[in-house]
Design an enzyme around this catalytic site. Structure first.
Site, mmCIF file in Angstrom:
data_model
loop_
_atom_site.group_PDB
_atom_site.id
_atom_site.type_symbol
_atom_site.label_atom_id
_atom_site.label_comp_id
_atom_site.label_asym_id
_atom_site.label_seq_id
_atom_site.Cartn_x
_atom_site.Cartn_y
_atom_site.Cartn_z
ATOM 1 C CE1 TYR A 191 -2.583 -3.162 1.802
ATOM 2 C CE2 TYR A 191 -1.352 -2.601 3.783
ATOM 3 C CZ TYR A 191 -2.175 -3.465 3.091
ATOM 4 O OH TYR A 191 -2.593 -4.605 3.684
ATOM 5 C CG ASP B 265 -0.689 3.378 4.198
ATOM 6 O OD1 ASP B 265 0.300 2.772 4.628
ATOM 7 O OD2 ASP B 265 -1.800 2.847 4.094
ATOM 8 C CE1 TYR C 90 -6.833 1.612 0.646
ATOM 9 C CE2 TYR C 90 -4.448 1.420 0.422
ATOM 10 C CZ TYR C 90 -5.704 0.857 0.330
ATOM 11 O OH TYR C 90 -5.855 -0.438 -0.064
ATOM 12 C CE1 TYR D 175 1.491 -1.910 11.832
ATOM 13 C CE2 TYR D 175 1.031 -2.822 9.669
ATOM 14 C CZ TYR D 175 1.723 -2.863 10.866
ATOM 15 O OH TYR D 175 2.638 -3.852 11.085
ATOM 16 C CG ASP D 176 -4.306 2.720 14.434
ATOM 17 O OD1 ASP D 176 -4.315 1.467 14.405
ATOM 18 O OD2 ASP D 176 -5.330 3.405 14.488
ATOM 19 C CG ASP E 172 11.384 23.622 0.098
ATOM 20 O OD1 ASP E 172 12.537 24.087 0.039
ATOM 21 O OD2 ASP E 172 10.435 24.040 -0.586
ATOM 22 C CG ASP F 178 14.791 27.010 -3.490
ATOM 23 O OD1 ASP F 178 14.817 26.287 -2.476
ATOM 24 O OD2 ASP F 178 13.773 27.629 -3.862
ATOM 25 C CG HIS G 226 6.932 -4.990 11.458
ATOM 26 N ND1 HIS G 226 5.685 -4.478 11.679
ATOM 27 C CD2 HIS G 226 7.231 -5.717 12.566
ATOM 28 C CE1 HIS G 226 5.242 -4.898 12.850
ATOM 29 N NE2 HIS G 226 6.170 -5.657 13.404
#
Ligand SMILES: [Cu+2]
Length: 639
Positions: A301, A303, A307, A387-388, A445, A586, A597
């Site tokens: 994913y 995220d 999402y 997941y959170d 940036d 810049d 994991h």
């Protein structure tokens, strides 16, 4: 505890005070009207993304940036036609409307309504129902369908469609934890436009793991412990920061806080002692690739790009999610129809004691001094499926900046095939958690003391014994200036203590050396997918820890603007194709970080926070320790 919540009016009223302030609910509605009048919102067009199109940096710095522009990603859910629209609120008109060619450009992100749609589609499909029935699952009301972004793997019968792939989980009781009961071996491929299952892969049968993972259930978690006594954080005189609208000031720091439905929390014009450090900082992309090569090889994913992490931000609760003297900011996002939705208390601002900052007991002059570190915390939490993630930015008294991601929630699961399965850990009887990565991309940036910045790669090493080093103890730095974009795709190297120093090429400190800030990476693995894997083409940003690009207002998304089903090559690998000069220019620094994991049994059924991140420290930005002026922490401490 006092809720000192600062909630600027975000639903109506005068326009925002600053060109970088997030779009308001009223602005979203005005933008929506402009699109409707231009004929862009005929039914059944839906908003896959809607947010502020920030003015270019030069317009903000040189001012006045008077226009407010909004960008919308529109999807016609009947035809799949996808349009990237920018509207000007000042001129009350559509500035641009580009129709995508999805097999080339990618698809728009997942819609809120896709979740319910997918559930309906698979449950009505005879083939999917038969696959479930073969596994003894006859009551589809007890099955949760989990739509997962499809990626792009080549077969035109997949890639020409706007599609998701669907895995299933059993939730037999209303409050059961579905992730504990994966239905493995079978996936439904759903066309979101034709609204049908067009393919089912059904490769093997494994029993649905039975053990409950419902950690709310006392039978699962046991009785709660009673041995913790209260800790209370009090600041009797209130916090030391000032939050005025989105402008935040604390000690010598100042910054603006922004929020976007796609990238979540954004920080703007971060300055220290009124000296600029970062023009903008955010985590605009993350990818979570899973390492199980069986029928679920496609599971990865993005995220943010697929999402929209910001849209799923949590409303934080004082005393539960945040302790102490908290100021909250609301976030305004929109639903599928472009109607504003306020997430109250989405962003949390507070101060924390952080232990010792400096301390010394001098053996010669008897001085015995301690000073305490303190940090300003700006954070939010979001839930994306199982997941959170907490996104935390810390600003310290000594000029250090830290970004920390807290990953928690529930592991994505499969059935454990037995033996020593090479791609997953058994976390409960018969229940597996596949190995995976969480790879974040920070877009920094940088404006260290101004726009003219450059990046040096600094390694340390010992020297071999020689005429100048007769006893072999010499330690030296190797400093390599990264002068062009093609040269600045770099990997971390913990064995050399590799760091990247962002320096100003026009300002120097009292030693005549450039003022700078150093990026300290964690040196965890980058993307582990094979270089020839379809995923690697789509997640090119994750193949290096560092990228440096010349600032370009259109280059904001590390995996490209349209990530969902993007065939690959977009984002950072495309940004550096022009091989621009990045020495004294810049520049934007992009940093990939995050854990690989390998789940532990202790990560089940809900995972203790796993932290990852990076640190930026002033390096010759000051001429000495900038915190000598701190008073002792308490009147009874030696002064
Ligand atoms: Cu994980």
């Amino acid at each position: 505890m006092t809720d000192t919540a600062v909630r600027p009016d975000q639903t109506a009223g005068p326009p925002p005070a600053h060109p970088l302030d997030p779009a308001t609910g009223a602005e979203y509605l005005v933008g929506r009207d402009i699109m409707a009048k231009a004929g862009l919102l005929a039914q059944p067009v839906r908003f896959a993304y809607y947010g502020l199109e920030e003015p270019p940096k030069n317009d903000v710095l040189n001012g006045p940036a008077t226009d407010r522009r909004l960008r919308a990603f529109l999807v016609d859910t009947a035809t799949g036609e996808s349009t990237d629209v920018v509207v000007s609120l000042k001129d009350n008109k559509v500035v641009s409307a580009r129709t995508l060619d999805p097999p080339v450009d990618g698809q728009m992100p997942i819609l809120d309504s896709d979740f319910a749609l997918v559930d309906e589609i698979v449950k009505a499909d005879p083939g999917w129902r038969a696959a479930m029935a073969r596994r003894g699952l006859h009551d589809v009301s007890q099955i949760q369908a989990c739509p997962i972004t499809a990626g792009a793997f080549g077969p035109p019968e997949d890639d020409r469609r706007r599609m998701v792939r669907v895995l299933a989980f059993v939730q037999a009781r209303e409050h059961d934890l579905a992730w504990a009961h994966p239905v493995d071996g079978v996936a439904a491929y759903v066309d979101l436009i034709e609204k049908k299952v067009f393919k089912i892969t059904d490769e093997f049968d494994l029993a649905v793991p039975a053990e409950s993972g419902d950690y709310d259930d006392e039978a699962v978690r046991g009785p709660q412990r009673t041995t913790l006594r209260p800790i209370e954080i009090t600041q009797p005189e209130g916090p030391s920061f000032i939050l005025n609208g989105t402008w935040l000031q604390w000690q010598d720091w100042s910054m603006r806080i922004g929020f976007d439905a796609r990238e979540g929390l954004t920080l703007h014009q971060v300055s220290l002692h009124e000296r600029p450090v970062m023009y903008r900082a955010s985590i605009p992309e993350m990818v979570v690739p899973y390492g199980d090569p069986r029928f679920r090889y496609w599971q990865a994913y993005f995220d943010s790009g697929e999402y929209l992490v910001g849209k799923w931000a949590n409303s934080l609760e004082l005393g539960c999610d945040c302790l102490g003297e908290i100021a909250y900011l609301d976030a305004t996002v929109t639903d599928d129809t472009g109607q504003p939705r306020t997430i109250t208390n989405a962003i949390c601002v507070h101060e924390e004691d952080f232990g010792i900052l400096w301390k010394h007991t001098d053996i010669f002059n008897g001085s015995a001094q301690s000073r305490r570190q303190r940090r300003l915390v700006v954070s939010y939490f979001t839930t994306v499926g199982n997941y959170d993630y907490g996104f935390y930015w810390y600003f310290y008294l000594d000029g250090t900046i830290e970004c920390e991601i807290k990953a928690t929630g529930v592991l994505f699961t499969s059935a454990y095939p037995g033996g020593d399965h090479p791609y997953s850990t058994e976390v409960a009887p018969g229940l597996a958690a596949p190995f995976h990565q969480h790879l974040f991309s920070a877009r920094l940036d940088m404006t260290v003391d101004g726009l003219a910045n450059a990046v040096e790669e600094v390694d340390v090493s010992g020297l071999p014994i020689g005429p100048d080093n007769p006893y072999g103890n010499a330690i030296v730095q190797q400093v390599t200036r990264l002068t062009r974009e093609s040269q600045a795709g770099r990997r971390a190297d913990g064995s050399r203590g590799r760091i990247w120093r962002i320096i100003n090429t026009e300002r120097s400190n009292r030693f005549g050396r450039p003022t700078g800030y150093t990026l300290y990476p964690e040196s965890a693995p980058v993307l582990l997918a094979d270089p020839a894997a379809p995923l690697t083409a789509r997640a090119g940003f994750a193949t290096n820890h560092l990228w440096v690009t010349r600032y370009d207002p259109d280059q904001r998304w590390p995996a490209g603007d349209f990530v969902n089903q993007n065939p690959g090559g977009a984002g950072l690998p495309a940004f550096i194709a022009g091989d621009r000069d990045i020495d004294g220019q810049d520049i934007v620094v992009w940093h990939t970080f995050g854990p690989t994991h390998v789940p532990r049994p202790e990560d089940w059924p809900v995972m203790p926070v796993a932290r990852c991140g990076f640190t930026l420290k002033p390096t010759g930005f000051f001429d000495r320790n900038p915190t000598l002026d701190l008073p002792p922490p308490s009147p009874h401490c030696p002064a």
